[in-house]
Design a protein around this motif. Structure first.
Motif, mmCIF file in Angstrom:
data_model
loop_
_atom_site.group_PDB
_atom_site.id
_atom_site.type_symbol
_atom_site.label_atom_id
_atom_site.label_comp_id
_atom_site.label_asym_id
_atom_site.label_seq_id
_atom_site.Cartn_x
_atom_site.Cartn_y
_atom_site.Cartn_z
ATOM 1 N N LEU A 733 0.812 -1.218 0.000
ATOM 2 C CA LEU A 733 0.000 0.000 0.000
ATOM 3 C C LEU A 733 0.849 1.273 0.000
ATOM 4 N N ALA A 734 2.151 1.136 -0.163
ATOM 5 C CA ALA A 734 3.036 2.302 -0.101
ATOM 6 C C ALA A 734 2.769 3.241 -1.263
ATOM 7 N N PRO A 735 2.785 4.546 -1.008
ATOM 8 C CA PRO A 735 2.602 5.503 -2.125
ATOM 9 C C PRO A 735 3.785 5.460 -3.076
ATOM 10 N N ALA A 736 3.548 5.820 -4.316
ATOM 11 C CA ALA A 736 4.601 5.844 -5.330
ATOM 12 C C ALA A 736 5.425 7.112 -5.183
ATOM 13 N N PRO A 737 6.711 7.073 -5.571
ATOM 14 C CA PRO A 737 7.541 8.289 -5.451
ATOM 15 C C PRO A 737 7.080 9.421 -6.356
ATOM 16 N N ASP A 738 6.513 9.078 -7.511
ATOM 17 C CA ASP A 738 6.009 10.105 -8.408
ATOM 18 C C ASP A 738 5.009 9.465 -9.363
ATOM 19 N N LEU A 739 4.362 10.307 -10.161
ATOM 20 C CA LEU A 739 3.309 9.827 -11.056
ATOM 21 C C LEU A 739 3.862 8.884 -12.122
ATOM 22 N N ALA A 740 5.046 9.173 -12.623
ATOM 23 C CA ALA A 740 5.631 8.318 -13.661
ATOM 24 C C ALA A 740 5.886 6.910 -13.136
ATOM 25 N N ALA A 741 6.387 6.816 -11.904
ATOM 26 C CA ALA A 741 6.654 5.506 -11.325
ATOM 27 C C ALA A 741 5.364 4.729 -11.109
ATOM 28 N N LEU A 742 4.326 5.417 -10.633
ATOM 29 C CA LEU A 742 3.045 4.742 -10.417
ATOM 30 C C LEU A 742 2.442 4.304 -11.747
ATOM 31 N N THR A 743 2.547 5.161 -12.748
ATOM 32 C CA THR A 743 2.020 4.805 -14.071
ATOM 33 C C THR A 743 2.681 3.540 -14.592
ATOM 34 N N ALA A 744 3.989 3.448 -14.421
ATOM 35 C CA ALA A 744 4.706 2.260 -14.873
ATOM 36 C C ALA A 744 4.210 1.014 -14.143
ATOM 37 N N GLU A 745 3.960 1.134 -12.845
ATOM 38 C CA GLU A 745 3.457 -0.013 -12.084
ATOM 39 C C GLU A 745 2.051 -0.400 -12.535
ATOM 40 N N VAL A 746 1.208 0.596 -12.770
ATOM 41 C CA VAL A 746 -0.166 0.308 -13.196
ATOM 42 C C VAL A 746 -0.179 -0.376 -14.554
ATOM 43 N N VAL A 747 0.663 0.101 -15.458
ATOM 44 C CA VAL A 747 0.744 -0.523 -16.786
ATOM 45 C C VAL A 747 1.190 -1.970 -16.662
ATOM 46 N N GLU A 748 2.101 -2.258 -15.730
ATOM 47 C CA GLU A 748 2.547 -3.631 -15.520
ATOM 48 C C GLU A 748 1.466 -4.489 -14.872
ATOM 49 N N SER A 749 0.710 -3.907 -13.929
ATOM 50 C CA SER A 749 -0.246 -4.695 -13.151
ATOM 51 C C SER A 749 -1.548 -4.940 -13.893
ATOM 52 N N LEU A 750 -1.858 -4.097 -14.861
ATOM 53 C CA LEU A 750 -3.100 -4.251 -15.618
ATOM 54 C C LEU A 750 -2.787 -4.352 -17.104
ATOM 55 N N ASN A 751 -3.716 -4.883 -17.838
ATOM 56 C CA ASN A 751 -3.550 -4.948 -19.291
ATOM 57 C C ASN A 751 -3.916 -3.595 -19.877
ATOM 58 N N ALA A 752 -3.062 -2.609 -19.595
ATOM 59 C CA ALA A 752 -3.358 -1.248 -20.030
ATOM 60 C C ALA A 752 -3.376 -1.136 -21.549
ATOM 61 N N GLY A 753 -2.609 -1.984 -22.227
ATOM 62 C CA GLY A 753 -2.616 -1.962 -23.683
ATOM 63 C C GLY A 753 -3.976 -2.300 -24.257
#
Length: 880
Positions: A733-753
């Motif tokens: 549940l830790a917050p991401a250091p910045d929006l770019a880092a969180l975006t990268a994690e979300v793209v990995e965790s979901l089928n964002a494509g």
């Protein structure tokens, strides 16, 4: 004369038993001073009359008997009406037309300044988001203008009023072209169509004022962006053109004014807020036995008899549901309990045939219907005076939505508006208490304009190119006057021009994508008739799943009942039955985009429409957590909290109640695996992203398979292998250091494509890359998806910097996954104390998440048995 005209307005209102409110007088004064602004007032207090009569007072002489100015007469407009001086800092409407790019040949020395003296000029343009609202507004304006003109001492004839929407016949459009009405009611899409005509400059040459009704309904979506661009084009044709917006339910009025007038002009715009204490009653229909372990919809049937009693006690009632399938089910339930109401109650939603909806609306106006079960199709300001009560089935999911629906009752100054919430499960009792507290405190959701969608901009460029052409440098200046495109980069603009003129680098070899052609004179135009025809047929920013018409018997004699989504019918076999329009139908066959049906008896399925689930708003979610916190202190300060007390006490005894300072999480080990429940109260969409992110982070420590379940209150993660959730949770549940880092994690965790691919279909449609076809030859959803998917794959491989591709990826992250709000939610969760509770059995908050997951695995019969068995065990434990 100005005072005499104002007296005529007051006299006409007095004859109707009304006295002008201060906000109406303020609006009239500002409009007579040629000011622009936003009027925010409670539904049913007279916003329409404030704007309409203000326009008549300011420009009445112009719209009644004013010559139609041809484009050759630019610079020779008659003097301004009553000669009211403009306030300091606000430029008056210029005497000459100026501005905008004049197509070559118009106004040349070879032409004379011809004035059509027998014709009227369009003085007032009234933009509304719905066709039904357009027709109602047309009637209201015609009555008002006729009434005040009859009392006008100058003897000027009344303003004529017309409507221009998708329902307007070709003959009526031709009449309007020959002799424009003084006031025209239209929609954003029809305005774009008018701007695409070669005579657009001529059509709007005499325009004096624009009113945008229900601005809160448009501001937050692409239709609002289309409206912003249309307003910018009108101001380009008529510099200084005053614009007024009307709104009832907005929390960010400053931003709404900026989106309406543009960033540069917003500081000069007026904000009028009505201070009217219109009587409003918000209450809840309390269930006799709400239960201690809720799940979605379990109170629905149990509340039907109580709803019938409420309808019986009122003259006319609107029964709102959030989705069309729910409206169909409730209509059936009411008729089952009261078969004698057949013909006295009706059904209304956007998929029914227009003739059916018109019949229902006329019945509401006439007071001949006892009740109407409806959806958001009746949300907006259509005037149904006989309506005394509004029932909201289930949570409204937002404060503004409930206020908007409440205003459909008592829709006149001084009359009481009453809305009653009908909970469909026990947790919606907490939502009801929360929404009433939010209304009491004046907390309403904000809406913001989308940021620079290139698909809408590309469409607008083609529209303007059709409407006389444009010089790119001039159009860029005009586009940047809007809030949506104020920060549009030069690079994005160049890409857009390249796309509409060549199709971009990957499509430049295909002539069909060369829609706009630069001329030797520097003006860009559409020169291909087929491209022009196709563009006009597909103009607009409304994109929905492909639908098929539902029709009795063979054409042309068969009655058309409405439409259902293609995906629903595609799964049906001949002989299957389904409910639609309040009747049971048997599916016969699907042919050429039409589902042929016949009458049937017995039961059947109910169509499901996409977009059926509304997420809980942040404003309502926060108020809901505050209600839990009051209960945690033993303060059951509302009837809803008192009714939910047995459920809340079990939750507090077995675990804890959420509060604004704590983040409640629960763990439970069962024979199915290791469960984690977390309750951020951030809405279904955010919880889906959170659940996927937490599961992905947990899998980094140890790979495994997870099952996810979400609702508006929280999420569940079920692991088939052992998980020490207490140890994993701080990192997960830790917050991401910045929006770019969180975006990268979300793209990995979901089928964002895949999300971007689905989003691209709508973007490609709006941008004109793919078209839905022609009337009677509409393409299927499968065909549209295949066509757009082909472009998507080509761009990904050969043109990765394609503007539409980047937009699809951004919208998938910003809209569907809402990464920015996801980051804000993670930060907020980190700021609260984690309250992790190990469980022996499912709590009232955990139980609905478990049922939500079972729905996807079990049939209805098996699901019912599973729920009943679990309820028996849980209730026995609670009674112990």
């Amino acid at each position: 004369m100005a005072e005499a005209r104002a007296a005529a307005v007051v006299a006409w209102l007095a004859e109707r038993g009304w006295t002008p409110f201060p906000f109406q007088r303020e609006t009239w004064a500002l409009m007579r001073a040629r000011r622009a602004g936003l009027l925010h007032a409670t539904t049913g207090t007279g916003k329409t009359l404030a704007a309409a009569l203000g326009a008549w007072l300011a420009y009445g002489d112009d719209g009644a008997r004013r010559p139609l100015i041809r484009p050759a007469d630019a610079g020779h407009l008659p003097p301004e009406g009553e000669g009211v001086a403009s306030p300091a800092g606000v430029a008056p409407l210029p005497q000459g037309e100026g501005g905008g790019q004049r197509p070559p040949g118009e106004g040349s020395a070879a032409q004379t300044n011809i004035v059509a003296t027998a014709s009227h000029a369009l003085a007032l343009l009234w933009i509304t988001p719905m066709r039904a609202l357009a027709a109602d507004t047309e009637r209201a304006l015609r009555e008002a203008f006729a009434g005040v003109a009859a009392r006008d001492p100058s003897g000027a004839p009344a303003w004529t009023v017309g409507a221009r929407t998708g329902d307007t016949s070709a003959a009526e459009r031709a009449r309007q072209a020959r002799s424009p009405p003084s006031a025209l009611v239209t929609t954003p899409e029809s305005l774009a169509l008018m701007l695409s005509r070669p005579d657009a400059r001529e059509t709007f040459a005499g325009l004096r004022c624009v009113v945008v009704d229900e601005w809160h309904e448009l501001i937050g979506n692409k239709r609002g962006v289309l409206t912003q661009l249309g307003l910018a084009r009108l101001r380009g044709l008529r510099p200084g053109l005053p614009t007024w917006g009307l709104s009832a339910t907005l929390g960010n009025l400053g931003e709404a004014l900026r989106a309406l007038l543009g960033p540069q002009a917003a500081g000069q715009g007026a904000l009028v807020e009505a201070r009217i204490d219109k009587p409003l009653i918000v209450d809840t229909l309390l269930p006799r036995a709400p239960g201690r372990f809720p799940w979605a919809g379990h109170l629905g049937a149990a509340m039907a008899a109580a709803v019938v009693a409420e309808i019986e006690a009122a003259r006319t009632t609107l029964v709102f549901t959030n989705v069309r399938s729910q409206a169909e089910l409730w209509y059936q339930s009411l008729l089952k309990l009261r078969p004698d109401w057949a013909g006295a109650i009706a059904l209304h939603h956007g998929s029914l045939a227009r003739e059916t909806r018109d019949w229902v609306e006329q019945g509401l106006k006439a007071g001949t219907l006892k009740a109407v079960v409806c959806t958001s199709s009746l949300d907006l300001g259509v005037d149904f005076l006989p309506v005394e009560r509004v029932l909201q089935v289930g949570s409204p999911k937002g404060v503004a939505r409930l206020l908007q629906r409440a205003g459909r009752s008592g829709h006149a100054p001084g009359r009481v508006s009453r809305v009653t919430i009908v909970p469909s499960h026990a947790l919606e009792l907490i939502e009801a208490a929360a929404v009433r507290a939010a209304i009491r405190d004046g907390r309403i959701e904000s809406r913001k304009s989308p940021d620079a969608p290139l698909d809408v901009l590309a469409q607008h460029c083609v529209t303007v190119a059709l409407g006389g052409g444009f010089v790119p440098e001039d159009l860029l200046v005009e586009v940047r006057t809007t809030a949506a495109y104020a920060a549009l980069s030069d690079e994005a603009w160049r890409w857009c021009l390249d796309f509409v003129s060549k199709g971009g680098p990957t499509l430049k070899a295909y002539p069909g994508f060369r829609r706009v052609v630069p001329g030797a004179d520097g003006v860009w135009r559409v020169v291909d008739r087929d491209i022009a025809h196709r563009h006009r047929l597909n103009i607009g920013a409304i994109v929905s799943d492909a639908a098929v018409v539902v029709q009795y018997g063979p054409a042309p004699r068969g009655a058309k009942l409405g439409s259902v989504e293609e995906g629903f019918v595609a799964r049906m076999r001949a002989g299957q039955r389904f409910w639609f329009g309040g009747r049971i139908l048997e599916f016969v066959r699907l042919e050429a985009g039409t589902a042929f049906v016949k009458a049937a008896k017995g039961g059947g399925t109910t169509p499901a429409w996409a977009g059926g689930r509304m997420p809980l708003s942040t404003t309502l979610a926060d108020a809901m957590v505050e209600a839990f916190a009051r209960a945690a202190k033993g303060d059951y300060d509302s009837p809803e909290l008192a009714a939910a007390r047995p459920m809340l006490e079990v939750q507090a005894k077995w675990s804890a109640l959420p509060t604004p300072s704590t983040l409640l999480a629960e763990t439970l080990t069962s024979r199915e695996g290791w469960r984690l429940f977390v309750y951020p109260f951030a809405g279904r969409d955010i919880h889906l992203g959170l659940a996927s992110l937490v599961a992905w982070r947990a899998a980094r420590a140890e790979p495994g398979t997870f099952s996810l379940s979400v609702n508006d209150y929280g999420f569940e993660i079920l692991s088939g292998s052992s998980r020490d959730w207490a140890a994993l949770l701080p990192d997960c549940l830790a917050p991401a250091p910045d929006l770019a880092a969180l975006t990268a994690e979300v793209v990995e965790s979901l089928n964002a494509g895949e999300l971007a691919r689905r989003r691209f279909r709508d973007i490609a449609h709006i941008a004109g890359l793919v078209v839905a076809g022609y009337p009677g030859q509409r393409k299927s959803a499968k065909t549209m998806q295949a066509s757009s998917g082909l472009f998507y794959d080509v761009f990904r491989k050969y043109d990765p910097d394609n503007g539409l591709l980047r937009q699809a990826e951004r919208e998938a992250l910003d809209d569907e996954l809402d990464v920015k709000r996801l980051m804000t939610t993670l930060d907020a969760m980190a700021a609260r104390r984690l309250d992790l509770r190990p469980l022996e059995r499912a709590t009232p908050l955990a139980f609905p998440l478990m049922v939500e997951r079972f729905r996807e695995q079990l049939s209805n019969e098996t699901l019912t048995a599973r729920i009943e068995r679990m309820l028996g065990d849980l209730n026995a434990a609670a009674d112990a």
